[in-house]
Design a protein around this motif. Sequence first.
Motif, PDB file in Angstrom:
ATOM      1  N   VAL A  59       0.823  -1.170  -0.075  1.00 57.16           N
ATOM      2  CA  VAL A  59      -0.133  -0.038   0.005  1.00 57.16           C
ATOM      3  C   VAL A  59       0.875   1.157   0.136  1.00 57.16           C
ATOM      4  CG1 VAL A  59      -1.881  -1.138   1.184  1.00 57.16           C
ATOM      5  CG2 VAL A  59      -0.212  -0.011   2.410  1.00 57.16           C
ATOM      6  N   GLY A  60       2.120   1.054  -0.205  1.00 58.60           N
ATOM      7  CA  GLY A  60       3.086   2.140  -0.553  1.00 58.60           C
ATOM      8  C   GLY A  60       3.896   2.704   0.598  1.00 58.60           C
ATOM      9  N   TYR A  61       4.163   1.862   1.642  1.00 61.37           N
ATOM     10  CA  TYR A  61       5.046   2.226   2.852  1.00 61.37           C
ATOM     11  C   TYR A  61       6.381   1.588   2.575  1.00 61.37           C
ATOM     12  CZ  TYR A  61       7.076   1.974   7.280  1.00 61.37           C
ATOM     13  OH  TYR A  61       8.110   2.260   8.451  1.00 61.37           O
ATOM     14  N   ASN A  62       7.247   2.471   2.611  1.00 63.62           N
ATOM     15  CA  ASN A  62       8.834   2.156   2.165  1.00 63.62           C
ATOM     16  C   ASN A  62       9.710   2.389   3.503  1.00 63.62           C
ATOM     17  OD1 ASN A  62      11.305   1.773   1.005  1.00 63.62           O
ATOM     18  ND2 ASN A  62      11.287   3.511  -0.361  1.00 63.62           N
ATOM     19  N   PRO A  63       9.972   1.023   4.196  1.00 59.70           N
ATOM     20  CA  PRO A  63      10.972   1.250   5.674  1.00 59.70           C
ATOM     21  C   PRO A  63      12.152   1.717   5.395  1.00 59.70           C
ATOM     22  CG  PRO A  63      10.354  -1.078   4.735  1.00 59.70           C
ATOM     23  CD  PRO A  63       9.679   0.016   3.798  1.00 59.70           C
ATOM     24  N   SER A  64      12.684   1.591   3.983  1.00 63.92           N
ATOM     25  CA  SER A  64      14.124   1.918   3.835  1.00 63.92           C
ATOM     26  C   SER A  64      14.217   3.350   3.532  1.00 63.92           C
ATOM     27  CB  SER A  64      14.870   1.107   2.724  1.00 63.92           C
ATOM     28  OG  SER A  64      14.154   1.161   1.477  1.00 63.92           O
ATOM     29  N   GLN A  65      13.545   4.216   3.824  1.00 68.77           N
ATOM     30  CA  GLN A  65      13.594   5.649   3.530  1.00 68.77           C
ATOM     31  C   GLN A  65      14.769   6.444   4.207  1.00 68.77           C
ATOM     32  OE1 GLN A  65       9.943   7.316   3.738  1.00 68.77           O
ATOM     33  NE2 GLN A  65       9.287   7.071   1.648  1.00 68.77           N
ATOM     34  N   GLY A  66      15.269   5.645   5.124  1.00 72.99           N
ATOM     35  CA  GLY A  66      16.245   6.401   5.884  1.00 72.99           C
ATOM     36  C   GLY A  66      15.770   7.120   7.066  1.00 72.99           C
ATOM     37  N   ASP A  67      16.187   8.278   7.429  1.00 70.87           N
ATOM     38  CA  ASP A  67      15.788   9.289   8.517  1.00 70.87           C
ATOM     39  C   ASP A  67      14.464  10.045   7.837  1.00 70.87           C
ATOM     40  OD1 ASP A  67      15.790  10.647  10.823  1.00 70.87           O
ATOM     41  OD2 ASP A  67      17.159  12.195  10.340  1.00 70.87           O
ATOM     42  N   ASP A  68      13.516   9.143   8.114  1.00 72.94           N
ATOM     43  CA  ASP A  68      12.064   9.852   8.085  1.00 72.94           C
ATOM     44  C   ASP A  68      11.459  10.457   8.904  1.00 72.94           C
ATOM     45  OD1 ASP A  68       9.956  10.289   6.415  1.00 72.94           O
ATOM     46  OD2 ASP A  68       8.995   8.234   6.643  1.00 72.94           O
ATOM     47  N   GLY A  69      11.182  11.856   8.763  1.00 78.68           N
ATOM     48  CA  GLY A  69      10.602  12.884   9.611  1.00 78.68           C
ATOM     49  C   GLY A  69       9.150  12.448   9.675  1.00 78.68           C
ATOM     50  N   ASP A  70       8.718  11.799   8.959  1.00 80.79           N
ATOM     51  CA  ASP A  70       7.113  11.582   8.941  1.00 80.79           C
ATOM     52  C   ASP A  70       6.839  10.392   9.367  1.00 80.79           C
ATOM     53  OD1 ASP A  70       6.464  13.882   7.708  1.00 80.79           O
ATOM     54  OD2 ASP A  70       6.712  13.330   5.752  1.00 80.79           O
ATOM     55  N   TYR A  71       7.912   9.501  10.197  1.00 80.87           N
ATOM     56  CA  TYR A  71       7.764   8.247  10.393  1.00 80.87           C
ATOM     57  C   TYR A  71       6.762   7.763  11.306  1.00 80.87           C
ATOM     58  CZ  TYR A  71       8.222   3.800  13.284  1.00 80.87           C
ATOM     59  OH  TYR A  71       8.033   2.719  13.877  1.00 80.87           O
ATOM     60  N   PRO A  72       6.234   8.293  12.201  1.00 85.41           N
ATOM     61  CA  PRO A  72       4.823   7.763  12.755  1.00 85.41           C
ATOM     62  C   PRO A  72       3.785   7.816  11.928  1.00 85.41           C
ATOM     63  CG  PRO A  72       5.900   9.147  14.186  1.00 85.41           C
ATOM     64  CD  PRO A  72       6.627   9.339  12.904  1.00 85.41           C
ATOM     65  N   ALA A  73       3.521   9.104  11.242  1.00 85.40           N
ATOM     66  CA  ALA A  73       2.442   9.373  10.323  1.00 85.40           C
ATOM     67  C   ALA A  73       2.440   8.472   9.116  1.00 85.40           C
ATOM     68  CB  ALA A  73       2.329  10.770  10.047  1.00 85.40           C
ATOM     69  N   ASP A  74       3.449   8.008   8.512  1.00 82.72           N
ATOM     70  CA  ASP A  74       3.507   7.254   7.346  1.00 82.72           C
ATOM     71  C   ASP A  74       3.204   5.792   7.596  1.00 82.72           C
ATOM     72  OD1 ASP A  74       5.891   6.743   8.581  1.00 82.72           O
ATOM     73  OD2 ASP A  74       7.065   6.984   6.507  1.00 82.72           O
ATOM     74  N   ILE A  75       3.698   5.312   8.695  1.00 84.65           N
ATOM     75  CA  ILE A  75       3.471   3.905   9.013  1.00 84.65           C
ATOM     76  C   ILE A  75       1.771   3.694   9.265  1.00 84.65           C
ATOM     77  CG2 ILE A  75       4.059   3.725  11.357  1.00 84.65           C
ATOM     78  CD1 ILE A  75       5.247   0.904  10.427  1.00 84.65           C
ATOM     79  N   LEU A  76       1.458   4.796  10.239  1.00 84.81           N
ATOM     80  CA  LEU A  76       0.122   4.656  10.539  1.00 84.81           C
ATOM     81  C   LEU A  76      -1.054   4.602   9.442  1.00 84.81           C
ATOM     82  CD1 LEU A  76       0.115   6.640  13.813  1.00 84.81           C
ATOM     83  CD2 LEU A  76      -0.086   4.370  13.670  1.00 84.81           C
ATOM     84  N   ALA A  77      -0.601   5.716   8.436  1.00 82.21           N
ATOM     85  CA  ALA A  77      -1.320   5.602   7.260  1.00 82.21           C
ATOM     86  C   ALA A  77      -1.272   4.436   6.651  1.00 82.21           C
ATOM     87  CB  ALA A  77      -0.820   6.911   6.432  1.00 82.21           C
ATOM     88  N   ALA A  78      -0.346   3.861   6.431  1.00 82.34           N
ATOM     89  CA  ALA A  78       0.035   2.561   5.599  1.00 82.34           C
ATOM     90  C   ALA A  78      -0.789   1.397   6.479  1.00 82.34           C
ATOM     91  CB  ALA A  78       1.551   2.115   5.617  1.00 82.34           C
TER      92      ALA A  78
END
Length: 110
Positions: A59-78
């Motif tokens: 569904v579009g989540y990419n765990p290998s983005q490195g230092d992601d400032g949107d970490y909690p929001a992007d995994i919750l959205a996924a």
Amino acid sequence: MKSKYLNGSIVQPMLGSLIVSVTLMATSGCVYAQTPTESNKHQLTRAEVLHELEELESVGYNPSQGDDGDYPADILAAEQKVAAKHQAERDALAAAGQTAQTKPTSQPSP
């Protein structure tokens, strides 16, 4: 006379302490056995974790983005997208089941 003194002042209190200790140990073991522990929860297997990661990536989540400032929001959205996907699949199965139940069966002509 000395043996009566030793028996009355040392042995009897030690015997009482021994009985109390044994009783406390026995009851504490029963209490511990009744308390729920974290080990009762299902431990995820490696395959389950990999499957969950594959679903998140689908569904579009990419765990290998490195230092992601949107970490909690992007995994919750996924996770919400995966949950919506599962709900849609359940709804489709339920609708297919209802259609199969309500569809009249054709009877052969005589």
